[in-house]
Motif scaffolding. Structure first.
Motif, mmCIF file in Angstrom:
data_model
loop_
_atom_site.group_PDB
_atom_site.id
_atom_site.type_symbol
_atom_site.label_atom_id
_atom_site.label_comp_id
_atom_site.label_asym_id
_atom_site.label_seq_id
_atom_site.Cartn_x
_atom_site.Cartn_y
_atom_site.Cartn_z
ATOM 1 N N THR A 174 0.826 -1.211 0.000
ATOM 2 C CA THR A 174 0.000 0.000 0.000
ATOM 3 C C THR A 174 0.856 1.256 0.000
ATOM 4 O OG1 THR A 174 -1.557 -1.314 1.305
ATOM 5 C CG2 THR A 174 -2.083 1.003 0.978
ATOM 6 N N ARG A 175 2.036 1.204 0.596
ATOM 7 C CA ARG A 175 2.936 2.367 0.515
ATOM 8 C C ARG A 175 3.295 2.651 -0.945
ATOM 9 N NH1 ARG A 175 2.791 5.724 4.779
ATOM 10 N NH2 ARG A 175 2.881 4.566 6.734
ATOM 11 N N LYS A 176 3.570 1.603 -1.702
ATOM 12 C CA LYS A 176 3.889 1.788 -3.111
ATOM 13 C C LYS A 176 2.661 2.287 -3.871
ATOM 14 C CE LYS A 176 5.543 -0.636 -7.243
ATOM 15 N NZ LYS A 176 4.393 -0.216 -8.085
ATOM 16 N N ARG A 177 1.493 1.729 -3.571
ATOM 17 C CA ARG A 177 0.269 2.169 -4.244
ATOM 18 C C ARG A 177 0.034 3.664 -4.006
ATOM 19 N NH1 ARG A 177 -1.226 -1.076 -8.376
ATOM 20 N NH2 ARG A 177 -1.612 -3.225 -7.715
ATOM 21 N N TYR A 178 0.288 4.106 -2.779
ATOM 22 C CA TYR A 178 0.120 5.528 -2.485
ATOM 23 C C TYR A 178 1.139 6.372 -3.237
ATOM 24 C CZ TYR A 178 -3.710 6.244 0.769
ATOM 25 O OH TYR A 178 -4.959 6.392 1.304
ATOM 26 N N ASP A 220 -1.665 6.766 6.466
ATOM 27 C CA ASP A 220 -0.992 5.917 7.449
ATOM 28 C C ASP A 220 -1.883 4.765 7.909
ATOM 29 O OD1 ASP A 220 1.381 7.283 7.319
ATOM 30 O OD2 ASP A 220 0.950 8.564 9.048
ATOM 31 N N GLN A 221 -3.175 5.027 8.095
ATOM 32 C CA GLN A 221 -4.087 3.937 8.452
ATOM 33 C C GLN A 221 -4.145 2.898 7.327
ATOM 34 O OE1 GLN A 221 -7.184 6.985 9.351
ATOM 35 N NE2 GLN A 221 -7.874 5.515 10.890
ATOM 36 N N ALA A 222 -4.208 3.372 6.096
ATOM 37 C CA ALA A 222 -4.317 2.466 4.958
ATOM 38 C C ALA A 222 -3.063 1.629 4.766
ATOM 39 C CB ALA A 222 -4.614 3.255 3.684
ATOM 40 N N CYS A 223 -1.938 2.103 5.252
ATOM 41 C CA CYS A 223 -0.665 1.411 5.037
ATOM 42 C C CYS A 223 -0.264 0.533 6.217
ATOM 43 C CB CYS A 223 0.436 2.430 4.755
ATOM 44 S SG CYS A 223 0.216 3.304 3.184
ATOM 45 N N CYS A 224 -1.172 0.290 7.163
ATOM 46 C CA CYS A 224 -0.772 -0.404 8.391
ATOM 47 C C CYS A 224 -0.349 -1.848 8.133
ATOM 48 C CB CYS A 224 -1.878 -0.337 9.436
ATOM 49 S SG CYS A 224 -3.404 -1.189 9.002
ATOM 50 N N LEU A 225 -0.987 -2.559 7.200
ATOM 51 C CA LEU A 225 -0.578 -3.939 6.933
ATOM 52 C C LEU A 225 0.816 -3.987 6.322
ATOM 53 C CD1 LEU A 225 -3.608 -4.576 7.457
ATOM 54 C CD2 LEU A 225 -3.452 -6.280 5.635
ATOM 55 N N CYS A 264 -9.998 -4.697 5.930
ATOM 56 C CA CYS A 264 -11.127 -4.344 5.054
ATOM 57 C C CYS A 264 -11.035 -2.875 4.652
ATOM 58 C CB CYS A 264 -12.446 -4.629 5.750
ATOM 59 S SG CYS A 264 -12.580 -6.328 6.356
ATOM 60 N N PHE A 265 -10.738 -2.011 5.617
ATOM 61 C CA PHE A 265 -10.513 -0.599 5.308
ATOM 62 C C PHE A 265 -9.290 -0.427 4.433
ATOM 63 C CE2 PHE A 265 -8.051 3.202 6.256
ATOM 64 C CZ PHE A 265 -8.952 4.191 5.868
ATOM 65 N N VAL A 266 -8.214 -1.146 4.759
ATOM 66 C CA VAL A 266 -6.968 -1.029 4.000
ATOM 67 C C VAL A 266 -7.197 -1.328 2.522
ATOM 68 C CG1 VAL A 266 -4.704 -2.102 3.622
ATOM 69 C CG2 VAL A 266 -5.438 -1.514 5.948
ATOM 70 N N LEU A 267 -7.850 -2.446 2.232
ATOM 71 C CA LEU A 267 -8.044 -2.843 0.835
ATOM 72 C C LEU A 267 -9.004 -1.908 0.117
ATOM 73 C CD1 LEU A 267 -6.724 -5.369 -0.586
ATOM 74 C CD2 LEU A 267 -6.485 -5.269 1.888
ATOM 75 N N THR A 268 -9.966 -1.353 0.838
ATOM 76 C CA THR A 268 -10.910 -0.413 0.233
ATOM 77 C C THR A 268 -10.212 0.895 -0.126
ATOM 78 O OG1 THR A 268 -12.709 -1.414 1.514
ATOM 79 C CG2 THR A 268 -13.125 0.739 0.552
ATOM 80 N N GLU A 305 -6.989 1.315 -0.524
ATOM 81 C CA GLU A 305 -5.976 1.035 -1.543
ATOM 82 C C GLU A 305 -6.600 1.001 -2.934
ATOM 83 O OE1 GLU A 305 -4.035 -2.967 -2.816
ATOM 84 O OE2 GLU A 305 -2.878 -2.241 -1.097
ATOM 85 N N LEU A 306 -7.750 0.323 -3.060
ATOM 86 C CA LEU A 306 -8.395 0.255 -4.371
ATOM 87 C C LEU A 306 -8.881 1.628 -4.813
ATOM 88 C CD1 LEU A 306 -9.193 -1.547 -6.725
ATOM 89 C CD2 LEU A 306 -11.389 -1.933 -5.591
ATOM 90 N N ALA A 307 -9.323 2.429 -3.867
ATOM 91 C CA ALA A 307 -9.738 3.791 -4.218
ATOM 92 C C ALA A 307 -8.571 4.566 -4.829
ATOM 93 C CB ALA A 307 -10.282 4.512 -2.983
ATOM 94 N N THR A 308 -7.365 4.397 -4.273
ATOM 95 C CA THR A 308 -6.211 5.088 -4.863
ATOM 96 C C THR A 308 -5.936 4.575 -6.274
ATOM 97 O OG1 THR A 308 -4.492 3.545 -4.036
ATOM 98 C CG2 THR A 308 -5.148 5.369 -2.590
ATOM 99 N N ARG A 309 -6.156 3.285 -6.501
ATOM 100 C CA ARG A 309 -5.903 2.713 -7.824
ATOM 101 C C ARG A 309 -6.922 3.213 -8.843
ATOM 102 N NH1 ARG A 309 -5.841 -3.483 -7.410
ATOM 103 N NH2 ARG A 309 -5.192 -3.250 -9.602
#
Length: 364
Positions: free
Chosen positions: A157-161, A191-196, A301-305, A307-311
């Motif tokens: 997710t860091r790379k996706r961002y 930061d929340q989205a990148c926690c995993l 669930c939040f992370v993947l949501t 992340e996909l929004a950024t994509r």
């Protein structure tokens, strides 16, 4: 050569010699193009196959992708002799693909089945959870080192961002000024989205063989009883985190609306669906998971949501190069729906975490 003739040529390359009856376009997935190709057997009965034209813009290493799929499907078939399993046809030179210079093709048997984009039957959701959990368990003893990372950093997710922020800066399609609110929100939850990703980089989460596209419409169900038969669409099978599979499944199935609903205010997390999927998935996986993995499932669930929004939004800003679109603003519609879902997930995070813990306690 028109598509009718091309699909016949592809089928012959995969050694299908029956009488050709034609094809139907199948609306399946956002990336590849899929066709049901129909034949008549010598006894007069119909026989169909699925032919896919793989999107090599999305999948830059399609040969590595097919190598992964071949290894994984053969591993599962070896564990389940005589049972229904995904299997790809081979050309005369034993390849599971046909690269003709312009396109990259593959073929599987067509399995009479039903799929679900939205689900109201909790048994279907629970069965889907069992199917994806079972997929994880079937590959628990697979050597991860044999897999190619066909999309490097797919759920990093860091790379996706970083990719997303570069798309914002470059603004290739001249659209950034129209979506400033969406950009600002996604930046605010980075930061929340990148926690995993951060936990994995800190050595706190183990790698597993993961599907990485666990939408419920990637499970084939029996037409009448709606029992799960097989998991399909293995393009993104790679080393990953268990939360990637759990979170993406919830992102897709537990939204009150489809992922491209043009009314984002209707999006939100359906906790009944969340519980049903968690029950099915964790009935298969709970005993093998670490406590840290369990602790990430609800937030995944939040992370993947997010992340996909950024994509989706990055693709919109780039001019819609990756995802198939049905209208000029399709990726923006998808983005707004995912953002609305992500916001609702944060509101219900405590309840989601309690459900996960209840399920784990039940199955451990």
């Amino acid at each position: 050569m028109d598509l009718y003739e091309k699909l016949l040529e592809v089928s012959r390359a995969f050694r299908i010699e029956y009488d050709y009856l034609g094809y139907e376009t199948i609306q399946m997935g956002n990336v590849n193009r899929t066709y049901k190709v129909n034949f008549r057997l010598p006894d007069g009965n119909p026989k169909s196959f699925l032919v896919q034209n793989v999107n090599t813009y999305a999948f830059r290493n399609p040969i590595g992708l097919m190598d992964n799929i071949d290894k994984v499907t053969e591993h599962i078939r070896a564990k389940k002799p005589g049972q229904l399993a995904l299997h790809f046809h081979h050309t005369a030179d034993r390849k599971t693909y046909l690269a003709d210079g312009e396109n990259f093709w593959r073929m599987t048997n067509f399995v009479p089945s039903v799929t679900f984009n939205t689900v109201t039957d909790m048994n279907v959701v629970r069965n889907a959870g069992k199917a994806f959990g079972g997929f994880q368990m079937d590959l628990a003893d697979f050597d991860i080192s044999e897999l190619t990372e066909t999309i490097p950093g797919f759920h990093n997710t860091r790379k996706r961002y970083a990719d997303f922020l570069r798309s914002v800066q470059e603004d290739k399609a001249g659209r950034a000024s129209q979506v400033r609110e969406e950009i600002d929100y996604l930046v605010s939850v980075q930061d929340q989205a990148c926690c995993l990703t951060d936990l994995y980089n800190a050595g706190k989460l183990p790698l597993r063989v993961t599907h990485n596209d666990t939408k419920i419409n990637n499970v084939l169900f029996t037409p009448e009883e709606h029992k799960a038969m097989i998991v399909i669409d293995l393009d993104t099978v790679m080393p990953g985190l268990i939360g990637h599979d759990f979170g993406d499944a919830i992102r897709f199935a537990a939204n009150f609306v489809e992922e491209d609903c043009p009314e984002p205010e209707k999006a939100g997390v359906n906790l009944a669906v969340f519980r049903a999927f968690a029950e099915g998935f964790l009935s298969m996986t709970a005993k093998t998971m670490t406590d840290t993995e369990v602790g990430t499932l609800a937030m995944s669930c939040f992370v993947l949501t997010a992340e996909l929004a950024t994509r989706f939004l990055a693709d919109y800003l780039d001019g819609d190069l990756y995802f198939n679109i049905k209208s000029p603003d399709h990726n923006l519609v998808r983005t707004r729906c995912q953002i609305a879902l992500a916001k609702d997930m944060l509101k219900h995070m405590d309840e989601m975490e309690r459900i996960v813990r209840d399920c784990v306690d039940q199955w451990r």
